[in-house]
Design a protein around this motif. Sequence first.
Motif, short mmCIF file in Angstrom:
data_model
loop_
_atom_site.label_atom_id
_atom_site.label_comp_id
_atom_site.label_asym_id
_atom_site.label_seq_id
_atom_site.Cartn_x
_atom_site.Cartn_y
_atom_site.Cartn_z
N ILE A 59 0.84 -1.21 0.00
CA ILE A 59 0.00 0.00 0.00
C ILE A 59 0.87 1.25 0.00
O ILE A 59 0.60 2.22 -0.72
CB ILE A 59 -0.96 -0.02 1.20
CG1 ILE A 59 -2.02 -1.12 1.00
CG2 ILE A 59 -1.64 1.33 1.39
CD1 ILE A 59 -2.92 -1.34 2.21
N ASP A 60 1.93 1.23 0.80
CA ASP A 60 2.84 2.37 0.83
C ASP A 60 3.47 2.61 -0.54
O ASP A 60 3.52 3.75 -1.03
CB ASP A 60 3.93 2.12 1.87
CG ASP A 60 4.94 3.26 1.91
OD1 ASP A 60 4.56 4.38 2.33
OD2 ASP A 60 6.12 3.03 1.52
N GLN A 61 3.93 1.53 -1.20
CA GLN A 61 4.53 1.67 -2.53
C GLN A 61 3.49 2.12 -3.55
O GLN A 61 3.80 2.91 -4.46
CB GLN A 61 5.14 0.34 -2.95
CG GLN A 61 6.34 -0.10 -2.13
CD GLN A 61 7.50 0.88 -2.24
OE1 GLN A 61 7.85 1.30 -3.33
NE2 GLN A 61 8.06 1.25 -1.10
N ALA A 62 2.26 1.65 -3.41
CA ALA A 62 1.21 2.05 -4.34
C ALA A 62 0.93 3.54 -4.23
O ALA A 62 0.73 4.23 -5.24
CB ALA A 62 -0.05 1.24 -4.07
N ARG A 63 0.90 4.05 -3.02
CA ARG A 63 0.63 5.49 -2.86
C ARG A 63 1.80 6.33 -3.34
O ARG A 63 1.60 7.45 -3.84
CB ARG A 63 0.30 5.78 -1.39
CG ARG A 63 -1.07 5.20 -1.03
CD ARG A 63 -1.60 5.60 0.30
NE ARG A 63 -2.99 5.13 0.42
CZ ARG A 63 -3.49 4.53 1.49
NH1 ARG A 63 -2.73 4.35 2.56
NH2 ARG A 63 -4.74 4.14 1.50
N ARG A 64 3.00 5.79 -3.26
CA ARG A 64 4.16 6.50 -3.82
C ARG A 64 4.06 6.59 -5.34
O ARG A 64 4.39 7.62 -5.93
CB ARG A 64 5.46 5.80 -3.42
CG ARG A 64 5.81 5.93 -1.94
CD ARG A 64 7.03 5.08 -1.62
NE ARG A 64 7.34 5.10 -0.21
CZ ARG A 64 8.19 5.96 0.36
NH1 ARG A 64 8.81 6.87 -0.39
NH2 ARG A 64 8.41 5.92 1.66
N ILE A 65 3.60 5.51 -5.97
CA ILE A 65 3.55 5.51 -7.43
C ILE A 65 2.43 6.41 -7.95
O ILE A 65 2.45 6.82 -9.12
CB ILE A 65 3.41 4.08 -7.97
CG1 ILE A 65 4.07 3.98 -9.36
CG2 ILE A 65 1.96 3.63 -8.05
CD1 ILE A 65 4.24 2.57 -9.87
N LEU A 66 1.47 6.75 -7.10
CA LEU A 66 0.42 7.68 -7.52
C LEU A 66 0.98 9.07 -7.80
O LEU A 66 0.33 9.87 -8.48
CB LEU A 66 -0.68 7.76 -6.46
CG LEU A 66 -1.59 6.54 -6.33
CD1 LEU A 66 -2.58 6.72 -5.19
CD2 LEU A 66 -2.32 6.25 -7.64
N ALA A 67 2.19 9.35 -7.30
CA ALA A 67 2.84 10.62 -7.60
C ALA A 67 3.50 10.61 -8.98
O ALA A 67 3.90 11.66 -9.48
CB ALA A 67 3.89 10.95 -6.53
N GLU A 68 3.59 9.42 -9.58
CA GLU A 68 4.16 9.29 -10.92
C GLU A 68 3.05 9.40 -11.96
O GLU A 68 1.86 9.28 -11.64
CB GLU A 68 4.87 7.93 -11.05
CG GLU A 68 5.97 7.70 -10.02
CD GLU A 68 7.14 8.63 -10.21
OE1 GLU A 68 7.40 9.02 -11.37
OE2 GLU A 68 7.79 8.97 -9.20
N PRO A 69 3.39 9.60 -13.24
CA PRO A 69 2.36 9.73 -14.27
C PRO A 69 1.54 8.45 -14.42
O PRO A 69 2.04 7.35 -14.16
CB PRO A 69 3.17 10.00 -15.54
CG PRO A 69 4.48 10.51 -15.07
CD PRO A 69 4.74 9.83 -13.77
N PRO A 70 0.27 8.56 -14.82
CA PRO A 70 -0.52 7.35 -15.10
C PRO A 70 0.20 6.44 -16.09
O PRO A 70 0.81 6.91 -17.06
CB PRO A 70 -1.82 7.91 -15.70
CG PRO A 70 -1.92 9.29 -15.13
CD PRO A 70 -0.51 9.80 -15.03
N GLY A 71 0.14 5.15 -15.84
CA GLY A 71 0.87 4.19 -16.67
C GLY A 71 2.19 3.77 -16.06
O GLY A 71 2.79 2.79 -16.51
N SER A 72 2.65 4.48 -15.03
CA SER A 72 3.90 4.10 -14.36
C SER A 72 3.70 2.79 -13.61
O SER A 72 2.60 2.51 -13.10
CB SER A 72 4.34 5.19 -13.40
OG SER A 72 4.53 6.42 -14.06
N TRP A 73 4.77 1.98 -13.51
CA TRP A 73 4.63 0.69 -12.85
C TRP A 73 5.98 0.26 -12.28
O TRP A 73 7.04 0.75 -12.66
CB TRP A 73 4.11 -0.36 -13.81
CG TRP A 73 4.95 -0.54 -15.05
CD1 TRP A 73 4.86 0.15 -16.21
CD2 TRP A 73 6.02 -1.47 -15.22
NE1 TRP A 73 5.79 -0.27 -17.11
CE2 TRP A 73 6.53 -1.28 -16.53
CE3 TRP A 73 6.60 -2.44 -14.40
CZ2 TRP A 73 7.58 -2.03 -17.04
CZ3 TRP A 73 7.66 -3.19 -14.91
CH2 TRP A 73 8.14 -2.99 -16.21
#
Length: 311
Positions: A59-73
Amino acid sequence: MIPDWLEALRAARGKEPLALVTVLSTEGSAPRRAGTRMTVTTGDSVGTIGGGALEHNAIDQARRILAEPPGSWRVQDWPLGPLLGQCCGGQVRLMIEHMDFDPLGWDWTDYVERRKAIATFFAEDEGPVTRFPAEHVESGVGPPLPPRAPRPGKNTIFIEPDDRRMHRPLLMFGAGHVGVAIAQRLPRLPFELSWFDPRPNRAVPGVSLQDEDAMVVCAEAAGEDAAVLIFTHDHALDYRLTAAALRSPARFVGLIGSDTKRARFLSRLREDGVDARRLTCPIGIAGIADKQPDVIAIAVIAQLLTLDTAA
């Protein structure tokens, strides 16, 4: 049965950023199987990949990736040992992605809802995750997506499990109190319910009103993976359905009743030349004496959930 994560994904479409966490693979002991998913937004999460420290970190990593552009993985390997303070001893590979809600016009979530297998494509440094029907891969036909040809060693195509293998067909005959109690608890559980009753006054939502002869035909046509539960209002009909189900290859044939009813049915089945070794009567896991419909329902569902592990 639409998964919680899929409902959450659709609800978020066009409204708020959302991350999707997918279990790509597991080794050894792991809390959930490959293909398990959960969704994460800035303030909520839906579904579970097993709980504990693994899920907390995901969950922590998922919320961090929300700061990246859509499509980031990201693809991450998590050993379930001292690093996470878990003692499972296995390893889980996760894909965490900031969902891009415009996958070139193809809504793969509709495919998931219809329980068709999906191929997930992701290549190192080659843009967002792409999904397409798995049969394109399985048949060797070139998929419509991704637009670039895969490069050896630089990409992964993950064929997600077909949910149809996870849901046991359940044929339930009788819409009395026990039938209703069981049906109320089946959503979100791995069963595909077909529910029958011959009585027009038992027009319970989800029940197919069939005459008795049609119900017997259905029982006899049960497939080898199916579970059959019989608890109608009529002992004579119960017997017809029991004999029919035992003539099918059904994985489980369960009949509600007392030890006396069991003895009478077994005697008659022998006279009629029906092999009754697969008959379970009474139904429900042993050791639960309470006869309330809700209690019986839980005991029966627990019994059905043990079928894949039973010797």
